[in-house]
Structure formats: C-alpha cells, structure tokens
Enzyme design. Structure first.
Site, short mmCIF file in Angstrom:
data_model
loop_
_atom_site.label_atom_id
_atom_site.label_comp_id
_atom_site.label_asym_id
_atom_site.label_seq_id
_atom_site.Cartn_x
_atom_site.Cartn_y
_atom_site.Cartn_z
N GLU C 93 39.86 -14.23 24.37
CA GLU C 93 41.31 -14.15 24.21
C GLU C 93 42.06 -13.90 25.52
O GLU C 93 43.21 -13.44 25.49
CB GLU C 93 41.64 -13.03 23.21
CG GLU C 93 41.12 -13.30 21.80
CD GLU C 93 41.85 -12.44 20.78
OE1 GLU C 93 42.63 -13.01 19.98
OE2 GLU C 93 41.65 -11.20 20.78
N HIS C 112 46.28 -5.80 25.07
CA HIS C 112 46.05 -6.32 23.71
C HIS C 112 45.12 -5.35 22.99
O HIS C 112 44.03 -5.04 23.48
CB HIS C 112 45.43 -7.72 23.73
CG HIS C 112 44.88 -8.10 22.38
ND1 HIS C 112 45.66 -8.12 21.23
CD2 HIS C 112 43.64 -8.45 21.97
CE1 HIS C 112 44.92 -8.46 20.20
NE2 HIS C 112 43.69 -8.68 20.61
N HIS C 114 43.79 -3.49 18.94
CA HIS C 114 43.75 -3.41 17.48
C HIS C 114 44.17 -2.00 17.09
O HIS C 114 43.63 -1.40 16.18
CB HIS C 114 42.35 -3.69 16.96
CG HIS C 114 41.77 -5.00 17.41
ND1 HIS C 114 40.43 -5.28 17.36
CD2 HIS C 114 42.37 -6.11 17.92
CE1 HIS C 114 40.22 -6.50 17.82
NE2 HIS C 114 41.38 -7.03 18.17
N HIS C 182 45.78 -8.79 12.87
CA HIS C 182 44.95 -8.79 14.08
C HIS C 182 45.16 -7.54 14.91
O HIS C 182 44.23 -6.75 15.12
CB HIS C 182 45.30 -10.04 14.91
CG HIS C 182 44.45 -10.26 16.10
ND1 HIS C 182 44.30 -11.49 16.69
CD2 HIS C 182 43.69 -9.43 16.84
CE1 HIS C 182 43.50 -11.40 17.75
NE2 HIS C 182 43.12 -10.15 17.85
#
Lengths: 251, 251, 251, 251
Positions: C93, C112, C114, C182
């Site tokens: 990613e 980024h 979670h 996500h």
C-alpha cells in the site's frame, strides 16, 4: 476412556516421529503471543498437527499458555490419547483438537480461547460479522456451537470425542466457531495464520461492538470483498508475527 | 471498641499459633495478583482463616495490596481484635472478614474489592448473572448489601461488627455479594479459589455489560449448567494461579 | 508496474540525495511511538517526504512499525518506485503515500493506520467530529474513502496509483480521511504534527463513542473554535513528542 | 502581560522563599503518578501553593507530566508571573492555577487534566454524579465551565487572568469543575488529596458511563452519605499514594 485415565503402555499410540524443533518453538511462541495479546487468559490452548504425521498432533500439558515451554509439549493421536504421558496432567478439552484434525484435513493448527470480546456474541442473537478487511476470514457465517444440542445439560467442557465431534460438525468448513457460554475455536492451515485469526477475531468482535454502540446501520464487508481478501496470494502474516514474537520472552 | 482503639495487652486475644509460612506467602501473593489483575485498586483487602485455628484470621495491616509483604500480615480474632498490634494501622473494614468467618464455617478466604466492572451492577436494577462457564459460581442469585437497611445513612464503610454481620447476613450462602455504591466481597474454601472468583466476577461483569450493549436477549447459563460446573471434582485453579503468580514480584 | 515487480536498475528512479539522519530517526521513532500508543497494530505505515527532494519520500520496507529500524527505511519516487530495492519486500500500500504527496504539496508526512476506535466510524453513518480542543484539526468534514466507488469490489488494499489517487481525491484538503472497512490516513506538514493527529484522531473517536453512549445531545466544537485552535501560532507538539519518545526503545 | 512575555528582572516577583524539597518531590511524583494512572496525557499540569508563602505557587515549566523532574519546577506569583524564568517555556494555561489560588484560600493543590472518561461528561447534558463512596467528593453539583460565556469564541485555552478567574468562578466551592470540550480541574487542601480526587473523578466517570450503559435507573450516592464520607476524620490517602508512588520512576 475418561479424561485422565492412566495411560497403559501397551495401549499408548506410537509416536509420529521426532518433533521438528522449529515447529515446537512456534507452538510455544503461539501460546505466549496469544496470552500477551489478551486472547488467551489462564485457560485456553493451542495445538499443531504433527508436520510429519497427519494422525498426530502436539499440544501442551495442562498449563497456562503464558508459561508454557517446549518441555510441556505432548504428542497425541487423533483420539486424543497421549503418546508418552509421563504422568503429566492433560487438558480435559484436548478432544477439541483431535476431533477437528479428524474432520478437517486442511487444518494444521487449532486455537481454543475464552477471548473476551467474542464471548458476548456467543450468548447473543447478534451475529458476529467481518467489519474490516483484517477479519474477512470470518466470512458471513460464523457458527455457534450449542453443547445442549450435543449432550443436554453439561458443565460446558468438551470432555470427550462426542463433544469434540459435535463441535467439529458445527465448525464445518468455517475458520472460526463460537462456543455458547464458553469461548471460541479458530482453525487454519498453519500456526501463524491461526494465531492471526484468533487475534483478529477478538479485534473484530471489539470493533463490531463499538460500531453497534454508535447506533445506526453498519456497513459490513461484502461477501465478494471477503472472498477477494481471503483469496489473496500475497497475504503476509509474518509481518505481525515478527512483531508479536518480539514482545514475548522466549523460554 | 472503635476502629483503632489502642490495644491493651491485657485484653488482646491469644494467637492461634504460628503462621504457616506457605499460607502467608499465598496470602501476600493473592494481594499482589489481584492488584495486577485490576481487581484491587489502592484499596480493598484479602484475608485467610488461620489454617490452625478456626477462630483466628490473617489480614494485612492497612496498606495497598500491591505493596504488601509477609511482615505486614497481622492475626485477628473473629471480633477483629488484633493479636499483636505493634501500633500498626489496621483496615477500618476488617470486620468484613471477621464477621464472615463467624457466619460461614465453610469459608477460609475473603476478598473485599472495588472491582470496577462490578460496581455498576451494585447501583443498577440489572442483575449480575453468569454469562460463561468460568463464572458459574455466581449462580442465579447475587445478593446486594444495602447498608442503609443495616444502619441508615453512613459513610458506607463496614466499620464494626454490626455492619459486618449485616453484610454476612446478606451474603448468606452465596459465593459473592455486591455492596451498593462500594464494591463487592468474594468468599471461598481456600485462597486460590477465592482469588479465582474475585477475578472472574470482574470478568463476568465486563462481559455481561458488553453482551447487554450488543442489544437483544442474552442466553445466560442455565441453573443446571451452573450446578454441574460448580460440582466438578476436577476443577483446576492451580493452572491460572501459576500464571498469575508468574506476573508479580514476590517480595 | 505491479506490487513487487523486480526493480530493473535501468528503470529505478534516482535518489533525491542523502537522507538526513535526524529525519530518518524521527521517522523510525514515529513508527514505534504510534505502535506504543495503540494507533498502529502489526500493520499500518508512516512516511515522510524527502526533506531535500519534494519528489521523493521515505517509507520502511514491509515490517511491523514496532520493530522498524533506520536500516529498514527505503526511498521512493512519487510513483512509489523504490530507488534502491535490494530485494526487500515493500508495503503493497505504499501508493497511499506517493499519491498523497503528489496531490498535496503542503503535506510532508503521512500515517496509514487501522487505528481501532476509528474503524467503527468508517462503517457507520455517524460522523466523526471534534469533541475536544485537541482534535480540532478534524474540523467538520471528515471524508470517508469508499473504494467501491474507485474500483468496484476489491480486497480493500490500496494496490496501485489508481487507488492511491482515489484516496487522495477523497482526502482533498482535509487532515484525515476514513477508509471504509479498513482504517484511516492522517497527513500533516511534518512528522510530529502528523503523529499528533494520528493519536488524537484515535482519542477523539474513543471519546465521541463514549459521549454517544451517555445518551443525549453532544455539544461538539464550533467551527469557529476549531479554526481558532488550528490557527494557533503557539501550538507545541514537542511537549507530548518528548514524552512519547521517552516510552519507546530507540534502536 | 501576554503568555510568554520576556521576564524583565525589574518586574519579576520576589520569591516566597526556598522551596521545601519534600514538597517539590511530592509535586514531581504527583505529575508522574497522574500520567501513570492515565489521568494526564502529554498535556495537563499539577501545581502546589508555596508551603511558606500563600501568594506563590509551584508549577513545572512546559513539559509533559510523565517526564518532569525537580529541576523543571518554577515559582509563580498568583498573577502567574514567574519568579525566575531563565528563558524557560511556561504552560500557557498557568492562569488556571494562579486564579484558583486567589479565589480559594483553602486550596493548596490544583490538577488540570484532559482525563479521558471525564471529557464526554463535559460535552453532554448527563450530569456527572458520585456513583460510589470513593468519589463522594464530587457531591451533587459538578459545575461545567463554558468558556464562551467568559470570552466568546476562543481556542478553549485558559490564556489569561480573565479566563482563569472565569474558571475559578464556575468552580466556586466545588472540588472539581468540568471544562467543556477541554478537560477538567480538580482542587484540594494538599497534593495527595488532589491527586486522589483527580484519579477518582476519572474512575467515577468511567463507572457512571458503564452504569448508564447497563440501562435502567442508577442508585446514586445520597447527599447525606456524601457528606458523611467527605466529613470523615480518618480518611487515609497515604495508602494508595504509597502504591501509586511505587509504580513510578523517581527521577
């Protein structure tokens, strides 16, 4: 044979061969990782199918996962008879592992836990469903094993082959099954995948509960998305496994 | 005699005999385990009945459970008079222990805590009930001690025999009693069982709250299942006890 | 070029120049801080734009943030091609980072994650909004990237420039974007600000969920208050940064 | 004088006398305890009135509480001017402390925090009320400081004497005041009592939220019970204080 029947040498199953030390080390690490991650408490257990003998599996003697060492690991046949008992106390519920290995040739690791965020789903009519990509393996149909259907009123423990086979039937082809009023069982093709599933089942339960508490409809994963995720060829569980192992003491 | 009345040597009760060092060590460990597990905060306390004298019990001087050592342990008669005070500050609420030991000859360990997930049930009309097999000992009837029924408006502390006896009456034959606006008390036949109960009372409260928050009806444990679980002869609290002890510093 | 295409030396982009060791050290610290703070789990990643070359960025090879060292840091062009791959596995990613750096010249760091308390907002109709001054940077319009709008049914990963550009378009000029099912992405002008935003996005999500659970209307931050807070010239992220760094091991 | 105006020696207030090292050590410990207990995050601050000069107080320079040492402690007059600035960065919000010390001669310690479970109550219509005896000091009337009533639209920081005096007016004679969209302030006659109050305000908020989530009416503490608890002469905060201190590193 009842739970802790003394093991008569003449009836003890033969070993499937020497244990691969790396596989045993990973099994020990899995126990300690799952305790560190809050999935296993003082109870619960983890097994792997013998890498060299499909009709044998490895499981610790009865000890809390957080303190297990390689010396605790015992070998069993799929009827959950110990190969070399040495007077050690065995998990009463080892039949969870043996019976699932019988029913599922694709499964090579099993985790039974009382993973806390998951237990409420086992006693609720609310269905546990994947809420994020990391728990897509839950798919859309998490079964719930009701032991009363198997053996009426019991103390809820999987004490024998009948209970274990009933759990395996409920599990069917799924990756995880709830056990009403008890906990859950996760399965997978190897120990790293199964540890990942045990951890992210707990994560999903926690996040789904939080989404429910926000109120309003929840935008769950679509079945097609779940299939695309579980069908990935480039999934990489070694990334978190390395980090999970870095947090535990290797005995 | 009020709470910290100086102990006149001529009226101090006689000792029940030397303390078994292993029993004292387990009592110290129990204090530290329950602090580590989030059941005891800076307050709360743990006692055992004297193994050699049914009319004596051991309880620390007034110190937070997490820092207690064997030198802090004091001996009391069941009226909660200290055998050898040595000017040490005593828990105001030691009467919880003395009065329960009087009322319950079957009880040999007592934990009083402000265990956090449990407190909300003590101030709610929602009944705390066993949601999983590990907390079956809660049975179907967790009593709630309302001190106003015992002594009107108070500061909620169990300051004397009247309060302690009131709490013991409310506890009755149960394994745990809520204390409205205060905390709870757990009892058992030995320290390991009682520590287990204190921990899994907290766990059950947390999981029941989560199940309620999911919405929908909850499939609680059936009374018969609870009886089968509590009637087990092969229950094995040493498994988690070993792990809980491995986490604490032994002073 | 697909995800892990071998890097032909003749097509590898040129380096933007030597990495500033202090900047790399801060990037490594940011990874470990966010893992320590519970924002990053085994997954997620952090990047910085090359301080000396606006068309390059630094991002670790594929490893869990908690264990990353300076030797893991790789340099990429904004098409997310590695400058010197050395056979290392890259984050699938990484396109999140490259495409945001293309679209946002003001952004010099990207996280980024979670981040758990945030994920439920990404699958809910309830809007994540700033509830306290520390998360005023969320403003009043947190976008939610729905990958189905970008590429239909997928495995939810940002696998290529198309996905990354779609995410950057959704992010627009905001400081944070949700990624449905996500996680989320946070951006900022420097690594310390971006780490602050990642942490306080998680905090805000947790507190907003708690405020919702209390019942009753919530008194959110007014847009004018948010503007005054984000317009401060004396904001001081070094204060928590020093403390966050003090908690981690510097490899 | 604005927030960080250079301190002209000719206008700097005189010291109230040497700092009592034990008092400074307790102030440093209080900072670290509250960080360890999750009451203080990277922000928030703790002060004590100068034991030897009622018109002076001690407060750290601008640093996260978890890392504060005795060398960081600065002395201020009640207008929050530093006695000996030495170029150190000061908390913008020191006016919280100075103005409360002016308004409350009975107060000798102040804690300002963003204590997480409390923030939702500050933005809700649900009133924070004592749910257990340990938080009886909250009484029945926890005020909520709305800075818009004091100074219209702001960045919510207590930047000057006007803001601080407004907060002190809202606090009135209470032990704790909420600060809408910001956090809270706790006060007390000494540092140990005030740290106790800051911790148990957070605990009460968490428990009250859990009680609300169970559904059904809550049986709050009666005003008379709160008065009896707060009127105790044998309250003993040293017990948890000893344990809280045992958990932190003393710099």
């Amino acid at each position: 044979m009842n739970d802790q029947t003394p093991n008569d040498q003449t009836s003890a199953p033969r070993s499937g061969g020497p244990a691969d030390p790396a596989a045993i080390a990973d099994l020990v690490a899995a126990n300690r990782i799952l305790a560190d991650q809050g999935v296993l408490d003082g109870y619960g257990h983890v097994s792997i199918r013998h890498p060299g003998a499909a009709d044998r599996y490895f499981l610790s003697r009865s000890r809390s996962p957080a303190v297990i060492t390689a010396e605790d690991i015992m070998e069993f046949d799929l009827n959950s008879n110990p190969v070399d008992r040495q007077g050690r106390l065995m998990y009463i519920e080892r039949f969870i592992h043996g019976e699932i290995y019988k029913a599922r040739p694709d499964v090579n690791a099993v985790v039974h836990s009382h993973s806390p965020a998951v237990i409420p789903f086992g006693v609720s009519t609310v269905k546990l469903r994947p809420i994020c990509h990391m728990s897509a393996f839950l798919k859309n149909d998490v079964p719930n094993f009701e032991i009363r259907d198997c053996d009426g009123m019991t103390d809820l423990l999987i004490r024998n082959a009948k209970h274990g086979a009933g759990l395996a039937r409920t599990l069917g082809g799924s990756n995880m099954a709830l056990m009403r009023g008890h906990g859950n069982v996760c399965v997978g093709p190897d120990i790293v995948t199964t540890v990942y599933r045990a951890i992210y089942t707990e994560v999903n339960a926690r996040l789904q509960a939080q989404a429910i508490a926000l109120g309003g409809p929840i935008n769950f994963m679509a079945p097609e998305e779940c299939d695309l995720i579980t069908g990935r060829r480039d999934v990489h569980y070694q990334r978190p496994w390395e980090m999970w192992k870095s947090r535990i003491a290797i005995p």
